[in-house]
Design a protein around this motif. Structure first.
Motif, PDB file in Angstrom:
ATOM      1  N   SER A  99       0.059  27.973 -76.512  1.00 41.96           N
ATOM      2  CA  SER A  99       0.097  29.394 -76.829  1.00 41.96           C
ATOM      3  C   SER A  99      -1.203  30.090 -76.423  1.00 41.96           C
ATOM      4  CB  SER A  99       0.347  29.578 -78.322  1.00 41.96           C
ATOM      5  OG  SER A  99       0.298  30.937 -78.671  1.00 41.96           O
ATOM      6  N   ASP A 100      -2.337  29.510 -76.782  1.00 40.29           N
ATOM      7  CA  ASP A 100      -3.622  30.125 -76.444  1.00 40.29           C
ATOM      8  C   ASP A 100      -3.883  30.112 -74.939  1.00 40.29           C
ATOM      9  OD1 ASP A 100      -3.960  30.469 -79.157  1.00 40.29           O
ATOM     10  OD2 ASP A 100      -6.030  29.755 -79.153  1.00 40.29           O
ATOM     11  N   ILE A 101      -3.479  29.050 -74.271  1.00 35.51           N
ATOM     12  CA  ILE A 101      -3.668  28.965 -72.818  1.00 35.51           C
ATOM     13  C   ILE A 101      -2.828  30.031 -72.118  1.00 35.51           C
ATOM     14  CG2 ILE A 101      -3.199  27.547 -70.779  1.00 35.51           C
ATOM     15  CD1 ILE A 101      -4.020  25.107 -72.552  1.00 35.51           C
ATOM     16  N   LEU A 102      -1.563  30.161 -72.520  1.00 40.92           N
ATOM     17  CA  LEU A 102      -0.698  31.168 -71.900  1.00 40.92           C
ATOM     18  C   LEU A 102      -1.201  32.580 -72.175  1.00 40.92           C
ATOM     19  CD1 LEU A 102       2.833  29.625 -72.512  1.00 40.92           C
ATOM     20  CD2 LEU A 102       1.571  29.784 -70.348  1.00 40.92           C
ATOM     21  N   TYR A 103      -1.664  32.818 -73.384  1.00 40.92           N
ATOM     22  CA  TYR A 103      -2.228  34.131 -73.719  1.00 40.92           C
ATOM     23  C   TYR A 103      -3.440  34.425 -72.842  1.00 40.92           C
ATOM     24  CZ  TYR A 103      -4.222  37.958 -76.386  1.00 40.92           C
ATOM     25  OH  TYR A 103      -4.760  39.174 -76.755  1.00 40.92           O
ATOM     26  N   PHE A 104      -4.314  33.446 -72.693  1.00 45.21           N
ATOM     27  CA  PHE A 104      -5.510  33.615 -71.871  1.00 45.21           C
ATOM     28  C   PHE A 104      -5.137  33.860 -70.412  1.00 45.21           C
ATOM     29  CE2 PHE A 104      -8.762  31.792 -69.096  1.00 45.21           C
ATOM     30  CZ  PHE A 104      -9.851  32.561 -69.463  1.00 45.21           C
ATOM     31  N   MET A 105      -4.218  33.081 -69.888  1.00 47.24           N
ATOM     32  CA  MET A 105      -3.817  33.228 -68.481  1.00 47.24           C
ATOM     33  C   MET A 105      -3.143  34.576 -68.243  1.00 47.24           C
ATOM     34  SD  MET A 105      -4.664  30.392 -66.863  1.00 47.24           S
ATOM     35  CE  MET A 105      -3.593  30.115 -65.490  1.00 47.24           C
ATOM     36  N   GLY A 106      -2.408  35.060 -69.239  1.00 49.04           N
ATOM     37  CA  GLY A 106      -1.718  36.340 -69.102  1.00 49.04           C
ATOM     38  C   GLY A 106      -2.664  37.522 -69.003  1.00 49.04           C
ATOM     39  N   GLY A 107      -3.913  37.315 -69.349  1.00 47.35           N
ATOM     40  CA  GLY A 107      -4.897  38.386 -69.279  1.00 47.35           C
ATOM     41  C   GLY A 107      -5.525  38.556 -67.912  1.00 47.35           C
ATOM     42  N   HIS A 108      -5.025  37.807 -66.930  1.00 43.72           N
ATOM     43  CA  HIS A 108      -5.599  37.866 -65.583  1.00 43.72           C
ATOM     44  C   HIS A 108      -4.536  38.277 -64.576  1.00 43.72           C
ATOM     45  CE1 HIS A 108      -9.278  36.127 -67.059  1.00 43.72           C
ATOM     46  NE2 HIS A 108      -8.574  35.190 -67.664  1.00 43.72           N
ATOM     47  N   SER A 109      -4.961  38.968 -63.559  1.00 47.02           N
ATOM     48  CA  SER A 109      -4.031  39.443 -62.538  1.00 47.02           C
ATOM     49  C   SER A 109      -3.648  38.308 -61.580  1.00 47.02           C
ATOM     50  CB  SER A 109      -4.669  40.582 -61.736  1.00 47.02           C
ATOM     51  OG  SER A 109      -5.711  40.080 -60.919  1.00 47.02           O
ATOM     52  N   LEU A 110      -2.545  38.514 -60.874  1.00 44.35           N
ATOM     53  CA  LEU A 110      -2.093  37.548 -59.882  1.00 44.35           C
ATOM     54  C   LEU A 110      -3.160  37.358 -58.803  1.00 44.35           C
ATOM     55  CD1 LEU A 110       0.085  35.727 -58.713  1.00 44.35           C
ATOM     56  CD2 LEU A 110       1.083  37.735 -57.623  1.00 44.35           C
ATOM     57  N   LYS A 111      -3.782  38.445 -58.392  1.00 42.94           N
ATOM     58  CA  LYS A 111      -4.813  38.364 -57.365  1.00 42.94           C
ATOM     59  C   LYS A 111      -5.984  37.481 -57.814  1.00 42.94           C
ATOM     60  CE  LYS A 111      -7.562  41.233 -54.284  1.00 42.94           C
ATOM     61  NZ  LYS A 111      -7.866  42.567 -53.826  1.00 42.94           N
ATOM     62  N   GLU A 112      -6.399  37.645 -59.071  1.00 38.75           N
ATOM     63  CA  GLU A 112      -7.481  36.807 -59.608  1.00 38.75           C
ATOM     64  C   GLU A 112      -7.067  35.334 -59.608  1.00 38.75           C
ATOM     65  OE1 GLU A 112      -9.978  39.105 -62.997  1.00 38.75           O
ATOM     66  OE2 GLU A 112      -7.888  38.705 -63.476  1.00 38.75           O
ATOM     67  N   LEU A 113      -5.872  35.067 -60.105  1.00 42.84           N
ATOM     68  CA  LEU A 113      -5.406  33.691 -60.239  1.00 42.84           C
ATOM     69  C   LEU A 113      -5.239  33.000 -58.891  1.00 42.84           C
ATOM     70  CD1 LEU A 113      -2.819  34.179 -63.108  1.00 42.84           C
ATOM     71  CD2 LEU A 113      -5.073  33.113 -63.277  1.00 42.84           C
ATOM     72  N   GLN A 114      -5.021  33.752 -57.832  1.00 46.92           N
ATOM     73  CA  GLN A 114      -4.867  33.168 -56.508  1.00 46.92           C
ATOM     74  C   GLN A 114      -6.203  32.904 -55.819  1.00 46.92           C
ATOM     75  OE1 GLN A 114      -2.210  36.159 -54.886  1.00 46.92           O
ATOM     76  NE2 GLN A 114      -0.481  34.744 -55.040  1.00 46.92           N
ATOM     77  N   SER A 115      -7.265  33.451 -56.336  1.00 46.38           N
ATOM     78  CA  SER A 115      -8.587  33.282 -55.744  1.00 46.38           C
ATOM     79  C   SER A 115      -9.157  31.902 -56.068  1.00 46.38           C
ATOM     80  CB  SER A 115      -9.530  34.368 -56.276  1.00 46.38           C
ATOM     81  OG  SER A 115     -10.865  34.020 -56.079  1.00 46.38           O
ATOM     82  N   SER A 116      -9.577  31.160 -55.045  1.00 45.66           N
ATOM     83  CA  SER A 116     -10.121  29.817 -55.284  1.00 45.66           C
ATOM     84  C   SER A 116     -11.421  29.879 -56.076  1.00 45.66           C
ATOM     85  CB  SER A 116     -10.320  29.065 -53.971  1.00 45.66           C
ATOM     86  OG  SER A 116     -11.191  29.770 -53.123  1.00 45.66           O
TER      87      SER A 116
END
Length: 65
Positions: free
Chosen positions: A10-27
């Motif tokens: 739950s906490d991991i998904l909440y944390f990940m949901g706070g970031h944009s797709l562009k951020e998450l795709q950045s190495s």
């Protein structure tokens, strides 16, 4: 550890949901994300009364949809 999995997820998904797709795709961001996720996990374990021992987080599969 299995008893903590739902709360951790739950906490991991909440944390990940706070970031944009562009951020998450950045190495570069993904490298920082590993450290942040380690902190999220350790903080949650502490709040649940456990002694956190997570030193490193690894991505086995990283799927963004």
């Amino acid at each position: 550890f299995n008893a903590f999995v739902p709360a951790l997820r739950s906490d991991i998904l909440y944390f990940m949901g706070g970031h944009s797709l562009k951020e998450l795709q950045s190495s570069e961001f993904q490298a920082e994300l590993l450290l942040d996720l380690r902190d999220v996990i350790n903080n949650k374990l502490e709040s649940l009364g456990a002694k956190p021992e997570i030193n490193k987080v690894l991505f086995v599969t990283f799927v963004i949809t």
